[in-house]
Scaffold this motif. Structure first.
Motif, mmCIF file in Angstrom:
data_model
loop_
_atom_site.group_PDB
_atom_site.id
_atom_site.type_symbol
_atom_site.label_atom_id
_atom_site.label_comp_id
_atom_site.label_asym_id
_atom_site.label_seq_id
_atom_site.Cartn_x
_atom_site.Cartn_y
_atom_site.Cartn_z
ATOM 1 N N TYR A 267 5.539 -3.222 -5.498
ATOM 2 C CA TYR A 267 4.911 -3.140 -4.178
ATOM 3 C C TYR A 267 4.462 -4.518 -3.710
ATOM 4 C CZ TYR A 267 4.782 1.807 -5.368
ATOM 5 O OH TYR A 267 5.127 3.082 -5.729
ATOM 6 N N PRO A 268 4.476 -4.738 -2.390
ATOM 7 C CA PRO A 268 4.059 -6.047 -1.871
ATOM 8 C C PRO A 268 2.558 -6.285 -1.999
ATOM 9 C CG PRO A 268 4.533 -4.537 -0.057
ATOM 10 C CD PRO A 268 4.965 -3.849 -1.316
ATOM 11 N N PHE A 269 1.761 -5.203 -2.030
ATOM 12 C CA PHE A 269 0.307 -5.340 -2.112
ATOM 13 C C PHE A 269 -0.235 -4.395 -3.181
ATOM 14 C CE2 PHE A 269 1.489 -6.137 2.345
ATOM 15 C CZ PHE A 269 1.080 -7.465 2.451
ATOM 16 N N LEU A 270 -1.311 -4.822 -3.843
ATOM 17 C CA LEU A 270 -1.923 -3.995 -4.875
ATOM 18 C C LEU A 270 -2.362 -2.650 -4.317
ATOM 19 C CD1 LEU A 270 -4.168 -6.366 -7.029
ATOM 20 C CD2 LEU A 270 -2.115 -5.146 -7.734
ATOM 21 N N ARG A 271 -2.862 -2.673 -3.109
ATOM 22 C CA ARG A 271 -3.342 -1.433 -2.499
ATOM 23 C C ARG A 271 -2.227 -0.383 -2.431
ATOM 24 N NH1 ARG A 271 -7.070 -0.228 2.329
ATOM 25 N NH2 ARG A 271 -6.156 1.637 3.215
ATOM 26 N N ASP A 272 -0.993 -0.823 -2.142
ATOM 27 C CA ASP A 272 0.127 0.112 -2.089
ATOM 28 C C ASP A 272 0.400 0.714 -3.465
ATOM 29 O OD1 ASP A 272 0.402 -0.500 0.588
ATOM 30 O OD2 ASP A 272 1.948 -2.008 0.255
ATOM 31 N N ALA A 273 0.311 -0.120 -4.499
ATOM 32 C CA ALA A 273 0.530 0.372 -5.861
ATOM 33 C C ALA A 273 -0.544 1.382 -6.252
ATOM 34 C CB ALA A 273 0.539 -0.799 -6.845
ATOM 35 N N VAL A 274 -1.795 1.094 -5.876
ATOM 36 C CA VAL A 274 -2.904 1.999 -6.181
ATOM 37 C C VAL A 274 -2.717 3.333 -5.464
ATOM 38 C CG1 VAL A 274 -5.379 2.372 -5.894
ATOM 39 C CG2 VAL A 274 -4.537 0.153 -6.671
ATOM 40 N N ALA A 275 -2.348 3.269 -4.176
ATOM 41 C CA ALA A 275 -2.149 4.500 -3.403
ATOM 42 C C ALA A 275 -1.044 5.353 -4.007
ATOM 43 C CB ALA A 275 -1.828 4.160 -1.950
ATOM 44 N N ALA A 276 0.034 4.716 -4.451
ATOM 45 C CA ALA A 276 1.140 5.458 -5.055
ATOM 46 C C ALA A 276 0.699 6.121 -6.358
ATOM 47 C CB ALA A 276 2.321 4.524 -5.298
ATOM 48 N N TRP A 277 -0.096 5.403 -7.156
ATOM 49 C CA TRP A 277 -0.581 5.969 -8.423
ATOM 50 C C TRP A 277 -1.491 7.169 -8.176
ATOM 51 C CZ3 TRP A 277 -5.278 6.520 -11.071
ATOM 52 C CH2 TRP A 277 -5.175 6.762 -12.444
ATOM 53 N N LEU A 278 -2.416 7.026 -7.233
ATOM 54 C CA LEU A 278 -3.353 8.113 -6.938
ATOM 55 C C LEU A 278 -2.654 9.331 -6.352
ATOM 56 C CD1 LEU A 278 -6.328 6.112 -5.331
ATOM 57 C CD2 LEU A 278 -6.343 7.260 -7.550
ATOM 58 N N ASN A 279 -1.638 9.096 -5.526
ATOM 59 C CA ASN A 279 -1.007 10.186 -4.786
ATOM 60 C C ASN A 279 0.204 10.797 -5.490
ATOM 61 O OD1 ASN A 279 -2.748 10.173 -2.483
ATOM 62 N ND2 ASN A 279 -1.777 8.261 -1.840
#
Length: 734
Positions: A267-279
């Motif tokens: 992912y380009p941003f950590l936030r995107d990686a976190v959102a994918a993990w949570l969801n």
């Protein structure tokens, strides 16, 4: 022992010697392999010494020795002369009485002289740093991280040619104003039937477990087990944990491993990686949608300290990062649990009904609510009124948090002779003595101009928030004092160019410093303002927290068991977070809801939502929901603390030592950066340090010349190196 036994002992000793030689040879081979791997990793373009060091089990300095390019860039030419010692630098102008500032405040052409008022500035307002998790899912950064600062910089020679002007950041937004007339005056009326009142219930504790996802070690009560976590997805974590602990465990703290970053490279941003993990799908579980009166349902998508909430029938659970409370710094889960036990005990001495909630901001606000006056008839026993939604919105837009600034050439030299980090200890605890209470008084330019000198001075030293037009004085050669809006949401910069004029909002503490700083007074024109009655809503709360912090600090320094010393230190950091984030929670950000839907079901995204990411399987969206009717929303307190802390970062007086400290007491051109409570400078001054809230601790030092940082990432890498250098120096000096 006889001769025969002695001879036999020698034979055995030779065997041990030979075993040592064999093991040492194997160890040397392993160390050589480790060093080779470090060098290989060091060839990666984005490699950082502070990332490689813990993986290798060596210090940052050891990594830099093997891969010099990971250290600070060294100059190819001799460094410039060191800056002159700045300790004790005095004002350029002779001090005068505060009353002589009145003509300037009335917008005449007369320029006032500087006056020393550090002692009065120390009395200003309160502090804060982060918003509490709001209703639904709040995606604002958790407060935190407060602070770390660093860097050092060289003062240009007096004979050096004048540097080219520093470009002024392009103004990206215009700050709001209070409407003229009765419509603006109406903003000052508090929200109807909404006040902060002492609760009549006790929070219910939740069972906790502590998990290191690197090692799989899980601790629950006195039980320690090792789990197989697979790829550490949410589904695998919940399955492994609840196969071991009872369903009554409702909170899982991750102590190490950051499983939400496992696929960060995709992912380009950590936030995107976190959102994918949570969801990601979790068979048998669904995202928690509600829980009685608990408004904190759903996930908090934060790049480093996210919160995930799920439910399975009547069972509820959440996965959180222990980083919300403190940096575990490699501590084992059992030690982290001990830290939470010590934290609870330290708080229990002051709050018999204390419950550690999920985050420090929630805990801080709950503890504060239990200090609201309860005696009928006492002032504020009916609660502290909440400001109108308009005033809360105004403060959200115009009251920034900690100062974060990286100063670049030509304002600082390209090559720095050294870098020293000074960090204020438990800084915000120093600014909770007085806060604004009740409904504010609106002070227009005409009203302020009609007041006497004494009234004007009293108003600026009271809890207040001012809209002002500012002019940087001619000949100014130091860092900026007052924040100005820059491009970007809630972004600020600090103008320092002589003659520059700008319009902004600032708290009374900063306005006073601009008028009475130790170098030269700034020209201030009052355009509008809010003035509160001075009260002490945070004093009892912060005094108890400071006492808990001090007791844990003492325990960390004298306990005979190393594990308990570590636990006590972590617990003291937890107290700091409770105060820091608890104050920040008063600021109340607008609520932001975050959720996701499968690709192909975009019709389920609510109107007004913004799509913020997609991994090809699910689409993540967020929606701004405005301000809620939060009875504990007091942004006026947070704004006052932030203003007082930013002012003290520039100038404050240590009364017991009769010494003025802060960035304005360092040589011009020596300040490289600010990070909330920290100053990075090239001036290695000897400021007194007693370990008390607000004292400046020398936290890092790079003693050699190097190329100064150009990005925030470079600054943070230098911060890590500076702390490693200083720790090595201190260890060698023992």
């Amino acid at each position: 022992m006889n001769s025969k036994e002695f001879t036999a002992g020698l034979t055995e000793l030779r065997g041990v010697r030979d075993d040592i030689k064999t093991v040492r040879k194997e160890l040397e081979q392993l160390e050589a392999d480790r060093d080779r791997r470090i060098k290989e990793l060091g060839t990666y373009e984005k490699a950082k010494a502070d990332r490689i060091a813990p993986a290798a089990g060596v210090s940052v300095l050891d990594v830099v020795a093997l891969v010099p390019r990971l250290g600070p860039d060294k100059p190819s030419a001799p460094a410039q002369p060191e800056p002159v010692d700045a300790d004790g630098q005095d004002a350029a102008a002779a001090p005068v009485q505060v009353g002589t500032l009145a003509p300037d405040l009335r917008r005449t052409q007369e320029q006032p002289a500087a006056a020393d008022s550090d002692a009065a500035l120390d009395e200003q307002l309160c502090a804060a740093d982060e918003a509490v998790l709001a209703a639904a899912v709040d995606t604002t950064s958790p407060a935190g991280e407060a602070p770390a600062a660093e860097h050092d910089q060289e003062q240009p020679p007096a004979t050096a040619p004048a540097a080219a002007p520093v470009p002024v950041p392009e103004a990206g937004r215009e700050l709001p104003s209070i409407p003229a007339g009765e419509s603006g005056d109406a903003w000052c009326a508090p929200t109807h039937n909404l006040a902060s009142k002492r609760p009549n219930f006790t929070q219910q504790p939740r069972q906790m477990a502590f998990l290191d996802t690197n090692t799989g070690v899980l601790v629950h009560r006195d039980q320690t087990v090792r789990l197989e976590l697979g790829s550490a997805s949410v589904a695998e974590l919940l399955s492994a944990v609840y196969a071991t602990v009872p369903d009554s465990v409702e909170r899982i703290y991750i102590t190490a491993g950051d499983p939400w970053h496992r696929d960060a490279d995709r992912y380009p941003f950590l936030r995107d990686a976190v959102a994918a993990w949570l969801n990601a799908p979790v068979p048998g579980w669904s995202v928690e949608s509600s829980r009685g009166k608990d408004r904190l349902a759903g996930h908090l998508v934060h790049p480093r300290n996210p919160v995930g909430r799920w439910q399975r029938g009547d069972q509820h659970t959440e996965i959180r990062s222990v980083g919300e409370w403190f940096d575990a710094d490699g501590a084992e889960p059992a030690t982290v649990r001990d830290a939470f036990v010590l934290l609870w005990k330290a708080l229990h001495r002051h709050w018999p009904d204390v419950t550690l909630m999920g985050s420090p901001s929630q805990t801080g606000r709950d503890l504060w609510s239990r200090t609201i006056p309860a005696k009928p008839g006492s002032k504020w026993s009916e609660g502290y009124p909440v400001m109108s939604q308009e005033i809360r919105g105004l403060l959200h837009a115009t009251a920034g948090q900690g100062r974060t600034e990286l100063i670049l050439p030509p304002r600082v030299p390209t090559m720095l002779p050294r870098l020293v980090e000074f960090d204020r200890t438990f800084a915000y605890a120093k600014h909770t003595w007085a806060c604004g209470v009740g409904a504010p008084q609106r002070v227009t330019a005409a009203t302020f101009a009609s007041w006497s000198e004494k009234q004007q001075t009293n108003a600026l030293f009271a809890p207040s928030h001012w809209q002002i037009r500012v002019t940087v004085p001619d000949g100014w050669n130091h860092v900026g004092i007052l924040p100005a809006p820059a491009a970007g949401d809630r972004a600020w910069y600090y103008p320092a160019e002589p003659g520059q004029t700008f319009t902004t909002w600032a708290g009374g503490a900063e306005v006073n410093l601009a008028l009475r700083n130790p170098i030269a007074p700034w020209r201030i024109e009052i355009l509008d303002g809010l003035l509160w009655e001075s009260g002490t809503p945070l004093r009892d709360w912060s005094t108890k927290l400071k006492d808990a912090w001090a007791s844990l600090q003492a325990l960390a320094s004298v306990h005979g068991d190393e594990r308990q010393r570590t636990a006590a230190h972590l617990a003291s950091r937890g107290v700091r977070s409770i105060l820091l984030y608890g104050i920040g929670g008063f600021a109340q950000r607008p609520r932001i809801t975050t959720n996701s839907v499968p690709v192909g079901q975009e019709h389920e995204i609510p109107a007004g939502a913004q799509i913020i990411g997609s991994d090809g399987e699910r689409i993540t969206w967020q929606r701004h929901n405005g301000f809620s009717r939060d009875p504990y929303a007091h942004p006026e307190w947070a704004a006052g603390v932030w203003s007082g802390a930013r002012a003290a970062l520039l100038s404050t007086k240590m009364r017991e030592d009769n010494v003025s400290v802060g960035a304005l007491h360092l040589p011009p051109g020596s300040v490289v950066a600010f990070r909330t409570d920290a100053i990075y400078t090239t001036a290695d001054v000897d400021w007194p340090y007693h370990g008390q809230p607000g004292d400046y601790l020398k936290k890092g030092r790079i003693p050699e010349p190097f190329t100064g940082p150009r990005t925030e990432e470079e600054l943070l890498s230098l911060q890590t190196l500076g702390r490693a250098y200083l720790a090595e120096e201190q260890e060698a000096g023992r």
